[in-house]
Design an enzyme around this catalytic site. Sequence first.
Site, mmCIF file in Angstrom:
data_model
loop_
_atom_site.group_PDB
_atom_site.id
_atom_site.type_symbol
_atom_site.label_atom_id
_atom_site.label_comp_id
_atom_site.label_asym_id
_atom_site.label_seq_id
_atom_site.Cartn_x
_atom_site.Cartn_y
_atom_site.Cartn_z
ATOM 1 N N ASP A 177 0.880 -1.261 0.102
ATOM 2 C CA ASP A 177 -0.011 -0.060 0.021
ATOM 3 C C ASP A 177 0.963 1.095 -0.107
ATOM 4 O OD1 ASP A 177 -2.253 1.953 0.348
ATOM 5 O OD2 ASP A 177 -3.559 -0.165 1.115
ATOM 6 N N HIS A 191 -2.978 3.021 -4.424
ATOM 7 C CA HIS A 191 -2.357 2.655 -3.282
ATOM 8 C C HIS A 191 -1.039 2.058 -3.657
ATOM 9 C CE1 HIS A 191 -5.749 2.747 -0.659
ATOM 10 N NE2 HIS A 191 -6.720 2.279 -1.842
ATOM 11 N N ASP A 218 -9.204 -0.610 -5.735
ATOM 12 C CA ASP A 218 -10.058 0.236 -5.097
ATOM 13 C C ASP A 218 -9.287 1.692 -4.932
ATOM 14 O OD1 ASP A 218 -7.937 -0.629 -3.416
ATOM 15 O OD2 ASP A 218 -8.727 -0.056 -1.636
ATOM 16 N N GLU A 219 -10.309 2.491 -4.728
ATOM 17 C CA GLU A 219 -10.025 3.956 -4.549
ATOM 18 C C GLU A 219 -8.619 4.435 -5.352
ATOM 19 O OE1 GLU A 219 -10.861 3.985 0.280
ATOM 20 O OE2 GLU A 219 -8.889 3.436 -0.169
ATOM 21 N N TYR A 278 -15.478 -4.505 8.777
ATOM 22 C CA TYR A 278 -14.175 -3.950 9.080
ATOM 23 C C TYR A 278 -13.930 -3.913 10.583
ATOM 24 C CZ TYR A 278 -13.187 -2.189 4.190
ATOM 25 O OH TYR A 278 -12.586 -2.185 3.061
ATOM 26 N N THR A 293 -4.732 -1.534 9.099
ATOM 27 C CA THR A 293 -4.079 -1.419 10.368
ATOM 28 C C THR A 293 -3.451 0.109 10.450
ATOM 29 O OG1 THR A 293 -2.019 -2.305 9.248
ATOM 30 C CG2 THR A 293 -3.359 -3.938 10.659
#
Length: 761
Positions: free
Chosen positions: A197, A285, A344-345, A438, A478
Amino acid sequence: MKLFYLKHLLCAFLIFSFFNVNAQDVSRYPLVPYPSKLKAGKGAFIITAKTKITAASQFKGEAEQLNELMSKALGTKLAVSKGAAPIKLVYREEISQPEGYKLIITRQQLIIAAKYPAGIFHAIETIRQLLPVSIEEGIVRKQLSLPAVTIEDHPAYEWRGMHLDVSRHFFSVDYLKKFIDRLALYKMNKLHLHLTDDQGWRIEIKKYPLLTEQGAWRTFNNQDTACMKKAADNPDFTIDKEHIIQRDGKTLYGGFYTQDEMRGVVAYAAARHIDIIPEIDMPGHMMAAINSYPFLTCNGENKFGELFSKPICPCNESTFEFAENVFKEIMDIFPSKYIHIGGDEVDRSDWAKSEACKALMQREGIKDLPALQSYFINRMEKFFIANGRKMIGWDEVIEGGVTKSAIVMYWRTWVPDAPVKAVKNGNTVIMAPGEPLYFDNQPDQYTISKVYHFNPIPKALNQEEAKSIIGAQAEIWTEMIPSEKRADYMYMPRMTALAENLWTSSPDKYDSYTKRLVKQYARMDAMKIHYRLPDLPGLLNEYVFTDEGKLSISKPLPGLIIRYTNDGSVPEVNSPVLPSPLIITKPQQIKVAAFTSSGTRGDIYTLNYTQQHMLGAVKIAPPKPGLVCSYYKAYFKATTFMKDAKIDSTFVSDKIAVPATVKAPSFGIAYRGYIDVPADGIYSFYLNADDGAVLKIGNSVTVNNDGNHSAQERSGQIALKMGTHPFALDFIEGGGGFTLKLRYSVNGSEPKEIPAEWLKH
Ligand code: ACM
C-alpha cells in the site's frame, strides 16, 4: 394416543434434541463454530500415553497432526499402529463435502471420518476444543477425557476469510503463524494478506529490490504519531518495537517478508487447510512502489490527490511489464488459485491529462476513466488466467465493466447494489462489507451480535443467484493498529462470531453461542490472545440523580475486577475496586474498567453524573397523537445545520424511525412535540443512529449522538415528573445507514420501545 402420533412425537423429540443446544451441551461441548449436527453421548473416551492410533493411508499427515495435539496434552506422541486401534482416522467416500467430517466418540473409541484431509483436520480442531484449555499452555496430564458425542459437520460457505493489512503496520512471521493457528481453531479457511500500500511494500520481489530496500521502510508517518498519542492512555497503541530500526542516523519503521519466509508461512497455513491470498493493490495505493520506481506514473509525480494517492499509469507498456513481473514472483510464492489485484480507491484524474492515455483511449475506443481502469484490470486478469489463476478485485472493479470470470470482493457498504450488480453480471462475489466486517472499526456492545447475524446474501438476490456469493470475510486495516495486542483486541472475539456465521448459514444459536464464548475466553486466555473483554452491561453515557445516585455494575465474566477513578485519570490495576453500589452525592465524572487477574484492562467507560431537580410537566391544549416531523432533503454534517435548511415536507408519526418511504441518500428529519410519561422517575434514553441524532427533553440535551458516523448508541438520563414534556429529536442521514432507534427505561428497568401513546403534539 394412537401409535402413529406417538411415533411422530418421538421423531419430533429426536429431531429437537439433535439440533437444539441445551445448557448441558453448552458446557460439555463448548464448540465454536457449533457443528451442523451434534448428538450428545454418555460417558467419555479416555486417552493415555498407551492409546494407539490407526489411520487410512491418505490421512497419515493428519494422524501426525492429531499426534502433535496429543503430545501437547500428554507430553508424548501415541503409537501409530497398522492394525486395530481405538483411535481411527478413516476414509468415507460418502462424506462428499470437501471440508466435511464425522466424529464419533464413545467410551470405547474415537473415530474421525472424512473423504478429504481438510475434513479430518477440522475434526482434529473440534477435538482440540473438547480438550481442557490447559493443553494450550502445554500443561501435560497423564490422561485425557473426551466427552462422548456424535458429530456430523460441514461448512455452509466455501469462503470463510480474514484479511490482514501488513502494510500500514507490519506484523512478524511469528504473528502470522499465531493468526493462522487461531483461524484454524475456528475453522476459517482463507487468509487475505494486504501486502502492499502507500505506507509500505512488504514482500520481497527479486527483480525490483528497491520495493523492499526502500519501500518497506518509512520515517514515522501521521498514523504512527496518532498511535503514539493514543498510547499515552492505552498501551495497546504502542508501536511494536521489533519493527523500528536505526539506519543512516534515522529512525525507521517497517519490515518485509523475504520470499523464503513467506513460503514458510504459506506452507504453515496449507498444513492447516488455510489458503493465503496475496493482494498487491494496484493501480492505486502504490506510493511505496512509485517512490522507488517513478516511471510507473503518467507524469512522474507521487502524491495524494483529493482523496486517494495518485495511481500508476495504465497507458504505458512499462507499467504492464512491471506489474506482470511482480505478479510472476507472487504466483511463484503463493500457490493459491486466487490472486487479489486490489483496484480500489483510484484517483484517476492524472490519467485524463496524460498524452499516453489520450492516445490509448482513442486507439482502443475507451470512453472514460473508469473504463480505462477496467482496461488495466481486465488486461491483468488475462495474464492471471494465462497463469492458471483467478483474479479478485475490490468492488470498484465493476464500475468500468469487468469480465464475468473476475471475482468481486464487496466492501463499500454505502453502495448496497454493487454485489447485486456483480452477481447479475455473472461474477462470483465475496462479501466483505465495511459494516459489520471491517474489524478495525471500534467494537461496542452490539458488534458481536451484528457479526453473528450478518447475512452474506443480499436480499435482492434469488436462490439461484445467491449461489454466486461464495462466502464472506472480515478485514483488519491497520492504520491505527500498530501492535499485535491491538490487533488481537480488534478481531477477537468477533472473529468467532463470523466463524460460526459462515460455518453454519443462518445461525440461530446466538444465546448458546454467547455461553460457549465464555468457555472460549478461557481457551483464549491460555493461548495468550489479548482479546477484547466483554462489555460492562447496562452502562449509560450521562447519568442524573436528584438526592443520591447508586452505581453498581455486574461482572460480565467471573474473575474480572471492576475498578474506578473519579479524578479524571484512567483506571489502572491499582485503582480502587468499585463498591457495589457506589453512592453518588455530588456531580462528578467516573471512569470504570474491568481488569483480568493478569492485569489486562477492558474498555474504559466514562460516566458523567449531574444533579437535577425533577422537571415539572407542562400543560398543553388537548393533545393530538404523534409527533410533527419535518423532512429535509439535503446533506448535513451535523444536526445543528438543519435549522437553516428549507423544509421539504411534513408528516405526523407516532414512532421514532426512518419512514419506509424515505429513499434519499442524504436527508434530515426533525421530530417535534411532547412526551407524556406515566409516573415520576429517572428516565434513561438510548439513541442509536447512523448518522447523527440529538434528543432534547424540556430545554436540555438528554442524548447527544450527533455527527456523521456509522450506527452507534449513546444514552442519557433526565429526571421527569409525571405528565407531558417538550420533546425534540433531530436526525441526519449522510448516506447508507438509515438507523434511527430510541428506547427508554425508567429507574433501571430493561430498555423498551417508546409507547406510541406517549408521543403527542
Ligand atoms: C478498501 O477499504 N479500500 C478496500
